[in-house]
Design a protein around this motif. Sequence first.
Motif, PDB file in Angstrom:
ATOM      1  N   ALA A  74      47.278  44.614  30.443  1.00  0.00           N
ATOM      2  CA  ALA A  74      46.922  43.306  31.002  1.00  0.00           C
ATOM      3  C   ALA A  74      45.646  43.386  31.852  1.00  0.00           C
ATOM      4  O   ALA A  74      45.441  44.356  32.586  1.00  0.00           O
ATOM      5  CB  ALA A  74      48.068  42.780  31.863  1.00  0.00           C
ATOM      6  N   ILE A  75      44.803  42.373  31.704  1.00  0.00           N
ATOM      7  CA  ILE A  75      43.748  42.160  32.693  1.00  0.00           C
ATOM      8  C   ILE A  75      44.428  41.464  33.861  1.00  0.00           C
ATOM      9  O   ILE A  75      44.892  40.332  33.723  1.00  0.00           O
ATOM     10  CB  ILE A  75      42.611  41.276  32.121  1.00  0.00           C
ATOM     11  N   LEU A  76      44.532  42.145  34.998  1.00  0.00           N
ATOM     12  CA  LEU A  76      45.300  41.596  36.116  1.00  0.00           C
ATOM     13  C   LEU A  76      44.495  40.571  36.896  1.00  0.00           C
ATOM     14  O   LEU A  76      45.043  39.653  37.489  1.00  0.00           O
ATOM     15  CB  LEU A  76      45.756  42.733  37.038  1.00  0.00           C
ATOM     16  N   ASP A  77      43.176  40.730  36.908  1.00  0.00           N
ATOM     17  CA  ASP A  77      42.348  39.860  37.748  1.00  0.00           C
ATOM     18  C   ASP A  77      40.883  39.999  37.334  1.00  0.00           C
ATOM     19  O   ASP A  77      40.396  41.117  37.162  1.00  0.00           O
ATOM     20  CB  ASP A  77      42.518  40.313  39.219  1.00  0.00           C
ATOM     21  N   ILE A  78      40.242  38.868  37.139  1.00  0.00           N
ATOM     22  CA  ILE A  78      38.775  38.886  37.098  1.00  0.00           C
ATOM     23  C   ILE A  78      38.356  38.118  38.340  1.00  0.00           C
ATOM     24  O   ILE A  78      38.489  36.895  38.403  1.00  0.00           O
ATOM     25  CB  ILE A  78      38.209  38.249  35.806  1.00  0.00           C
ATOM     26  N   ASP A  79      37.942  38.864  39.341  1.00  0.00           N
ATOM     27  CA  ASP A  79      37.720  38.324  40.678  1.00  0.00           C
ATOM     28  C   ASP A  79      36.215  38.105  40.834  1.00  0.00           C
ATOM     29  O   ASP A  79      35.460  39.022  41.141  1.00  0.00           O
ATOM     30  CB  ASP A  79      38.279  39.336  41.691  1.00  0.00           C
ATOM     31  N   ILE A  80      35.790  36.866  40.624  1.00  0.00           N
ATOM     32  CA  ILE A  80      34.355  36.568  40.598  1.00  0.00           C
ATOM     33  C   ILE A  80      33.690  36.757  41.963  1.00  0.00           C
ATOM     34  O   ILE A  80      32.672  37.437  42.054  1.00  0.00           O
ATOM     35  CB  ILE A  80      34.106  35.162  40.009  1.00  0.00           C
ATOM     36  N   PRO A  81      34.244  36.172  43.037  1.00  0.00           N
ATOM     37  CA  PRO A  81      33.547  36.347  44.327  1.00  0.00           C
ATOM     38  C   PRO A  81      33.407  37.816  44.726  1.00  0.00           C
ATOM     39  O   PRO A  81      32.428  38.193  45.372  1.00  0.00           O
ATOM     40  CB  PRO A  81      34.438  35.595  45.315  1.00  0.00           C
ATOM     41  N   ASN A  82      34.364  38.651  44.349  1.00  0.00           N
ATOM     42  CA  ASN A  82      34.275  40.078  44.688  1.00  0.00           C
ATOM     43  C   ASN A  82      33.641  40.922  43.577  1.00  0.00           C
ATOM     44  O   ASN A  82      33.495  42.135  43.735  1.00  0.00           O
ATOM     45  CB  ASN A  82      35.664  40.627  45.030  1.00  0.00           C
ATOM     46  N   ARG A  83      33.288  40.291  42.473  1.00  0.00           N
ATOM     47  CA  ARG A  83      32.612  40.978  41.365  1.00  0.00           C
ATOM     48  C   ARG A  83      33.373  42.208  40.892  1.00  0.00           C
ATOM     49  O   ARG A  83      32.791  43.300  40.765  1.00  0.00           O
ATOM     50  CB  ARG A  83      31.179  41.391  41.753  1.00  0.00           C
ATOM     51  N   VAL A  84      34.665  42.052  40.654  1.00  0.00           N
ATOM     52  CA  VAL A  84      35.467  43.158  40.121  1.00  0.00           C
ATOM     53  C   VAL A  84      36.448  42.634  39.084  1.00  0.00           C
ATOM     54  O   VAL A  84      36.820  41.461  39.099  1.00  0.00           O
ATOM     55  CB  VAL A  84      36.288  43.899  41.213  1.00  0.00           C
ATOM     56  N   ALA A  85      36.844  43.528  38.203  1.00  0.00           N
ATOM     57  CA  ALA A  85      37.976  43.265  37.320  1.00  0.00           C
ATOM     58  C   ALA A  85      39.035  44.304  37.655  1.00  0.00           C
ATOM     59  O   ALA A  85      38.713  45.475  37.874  1.00  0.00           O
ATOM     60  CB  ALA A  85      37.557  43.388  35.864  1.00  0.00           C
ATOM     61  N   VAL A  86      40.283  43.848  37.703  1.00  0.00           N
ATOM     62  CA  VAL A  86      41.392  44.778  37.911  1.00  0.00           C
ATOM     63  C   VAL A  86      42.187  44.799  36.610  1.00  0.00           C
ATOM     64  O   VAL A  86      42.629  43.748  36.140  1.00  0.00           O
ATOM     65  CB  VAL A  86      42.275  44.348  39.096  1.00  0.00           C
ATOM     66  N   VAL A  87      42.307  45.970  36.024  1.00  0.00           N
ATOM     67  CA  VAL A  87      42.917  46.056  34.695  1.00  0.00           C
ATOM     68  C   VAL A  87      43.953  47.170  34.629  1.00  0.00           C
ATOM     69  O   VAL A  87      43.903  48.137  35.388  1.00  0.00           O
ATOM     70  CB  VAL A  87      41.856  46.331  33.596  1.00  0.00           C
ATOM     71  N   GLN A  88      44.872  47.017  33.694  1.00  0.00           N
ATOM     72  CA  GLN A  88      45.767  48.115  33.344  1.00  0.00           C
ATOM     73  C   GLN A  88      45.042  49.009  32.331  1.00  0.00           C
ATOM     74  O   GLN A  88      44.095  48.570  31.676  1.00  0.00           O
ATOM     75  CB  GLN A  88      47.063  47.543  32.782  1.00  0.00           C
ATOM     76  N   PRO A  89      45.473  50.276  32.219  1.00  0.00           N
ATOM     77  CA  PRO A  89      44.690  51.229  31.417  1.00  0.00           C
ATOM     78  C   PRO A  89      44.646  50.924  29.924  1.00  0.00           C
ATOM     79  O   PRO A  89      43.721  51.364  29.240  1.00  0.00           O
ATOM     80  CB  PRO A  89      45.384  52.570  31.677  1.00  0.00           C
TER      81      PRO A  89
END
Lengths: 437, 437
Positions: A74-89
């Motif tokens: 799963a892509i857990l988060d595409i966090d635009i203001p923080n310019r990061v993506a949080v993903v599972q492997p």
Amino acid sequence: MSLNEDYRSDHSHILGITPIEVVCPTTADEVKACLEKAKENRWDVVVRGAGTGMTGGAVPISKALVISMEKLNAILDIDIPNRVAVVQPGVITGYLQAEVEKQGLFYPPDPASLVICTLGGNVAENAGGPRALKYGVTRDYVLGLKGFWVDGTPFSLGGKQHKNVAGYDLISLLVGSEGTLGIITEITLKLIPLPLHSCDIQAVFKTMAEALHTLANLYTHGIFPSAAEFMDRSCLEAASLYLNKPLDTQDYRLLCQVDGFSEEDVHIQAERLLSYCKKNGALEVEIAKTPAEKSKLWEVRRCLSLALKANSLNKTSHDVVVPPASIGHFLSMLTSWSNESVQLLGYGHLGDGNIHVNILNVGLDKAEWEKIEPLLSQNVLELAVNMGGSITGEHGIGLTKKPYLHLMADSRVMELYRSIKAVFDPENRLNPGKIIN
Amino acid sequence: MSLNEDYRSDHSHILGITPIEVVCPTTADEVKACLEKAKENRWDVVVRGAGTGMTGGAVPISKALVISMEKLNAILDIDIPNRVAVVQPGVITGYLQAEVEKQGLFYPPDPASLVICTLGGNVAENAGGPRALKYGVTRDYVLGLKGFWVDGTPFSLGGKQHKNVAGYDLISLLVGSEGTLGIITEITLKLIPLPLHSCDIQAVFKTMAEALHTLANLYTHGIFPSAAEFMDRSCLEAASLYLNKPLDTQDYRLLCQVDGFSEEDVHIQAERLLSYCKKNGALEVEIAKTPAEKSKLWEVRRCLSLALKANSLNKTSHDVVVPPASIGHFLSMLTSWSNESVQLLGYGHLGDGNIHVNILNVGLDKAEWEKIEPLLSQNVLELAVNMGGSITGEHGIGLTKKPYLHLMADSRVMELYRSIKAVFDPENRLNPGKIIN
């Protein structure tokens, strides 16, 4: 139990030992449970993504529990203001890229297998790709890692912070460690602004020296190509045969990409590049702006791996690195080792000196090939190292490059590797036998 | 022997123990000899560059031999075709930058002390700077390191190769290790094409939220600022007093730089940036193209550290990191902890969330300050970590942040740090007591 057979190999095509058990966890807790079960039973643990690794990193070579991350995707988060993506492997690299690009953001690392490989595998191998020239490799984008140490104890390193110099850099140590130090269940990746425009340029040169000289000139005159690939005449011959179409095979091809945030910028860079190519003796230049034009330009480069395989009885690949200015000399040495039975050639990332070397059997019987191939491999890798390069730029050590690691690491460094491994995994149960013995 | 006194401290102003001996080697062999002498005598060894560190990393706190790299200061090679510079650790950062820029190449990391600090120190601390937002930090540019392990055994890791995934990443581990793992005598740094044009833009906003929203918008619409600094109203008040000139102190200032390879590109980026600032409520925008205009724009930002010191009895600085989107909330917490005797404020790198927090004594006597300052420091650092940030983005752990490292590293990670240290330096003689105990 036949399922388990599918998890014995990867793209190295080495056939390992059938896993004791294959688990496809859907939560981090299930990963923890796997590790606890393995600990209890003193089983080894091998983690895998899509199995696209080229050096056997995901191949179990002992009785092991295999954790396949395919469902932890799963892509857990595409966090635009923080310019990061949080993903599972288990997220597919190309899928993440498409998703963040919809938002105007960019995750650059682009291994050739990006439509099937996973971000967890990319982290484990520190994957690169053509765009590494301008944008760096996977390690340059990993801001945070969560996961478990071998005994099931959870860890959380870094996160959404874009800078961090607190303590030794365990994140960089885990990236590229091929599943030998810890198990990763969550990755925080830095995203950058998406370049909105790009353009591809192909230039044909009479000599490799001219192509190299052109590239060296670009960097000091305000052009930063986002890719600079090369193919020499032996590659073009193979492609011509494979594609069944005539190609001007007497020459060297340089294939560059420039990108930027405006059409005007890309236009200026492309014009500069064209003018340098011509000034440095380019016989022919071609520019591609539309997707169809670009696709046509990359056709030859993209078919090379298959073309070389199709035109040979056996093929051994290495992804060596040499300092960029040494590429010409390196390639001429490969040519000098070729004969009517064995052909050695290279192509790939001209910009960063990462060359995909192919050793092709075009006339030997099996026994002869099996005798001569290891000697030629040794020669190729030694040559790269002696030129100040590396035995691997993208594919990792895994199993297949392990016999050559000593070329780059003296006995003290090998000892440090072993000691670091022992610090993280004292019972040597995490992907044992990979990188080091 | 009075010379040795000069090597007891650094920019942290902690006064350490007078060194047993101070050596300023001029060759790598002399460094080796120092290490052998130290080994024989069981002395500790502390290496230093220009002593501009902010956290006491170069302060000897035991009876130690101090190796000062000030005379090991040659640029050994600026290798244009290979896009690398090979330097000794004592080279001043700004000097290398000027030399490579003459050749059209660029070494981006720009710590505030760049006119006096050394590249060896930058490597030891993994230095950053405003340009880290677009170009990354020191670690992103280190391709090779040569030096000695604690017992005088030489090492050579990496080199002029631009990619390398062979073995665990010892280079990244040494970068930022503050002289606790090995002694570096030669550094190979990646160079990139020099952006030929740049332009600075200042925008004044009514609220921090507007400034942050603007920045988040830029990234997703084709602008990659090479710096994005901010100052809030408390900083502007201090600067107004210090510079003795009226400043509109009711507002938030965003100071951005855009750069590129053509005037046209920079112009387009600047126009986009201006238009986003206005759209998001900027009260005022100013654009600077000439060096004089730029210098005027940066005057306020540059004077802040001195202004805050001048306006207070005591000043404690922290360089925390928070996820960029949390900056507004973080600053409002600092304000809420301020009163007429103690002022807490922050300024710095808005783009990557690296905030220079100042705790200012504006009304307490010495005893009261010494009681309250550690509590406030603890609060500030805990807040950053609780927001998903870091206790240090640029300055390292050294001595002053060591008591807080546990906020970021659980007991298992602390144990890993200690074990890694023991692997490299089993007798704990390299800069002992730094980062960890």
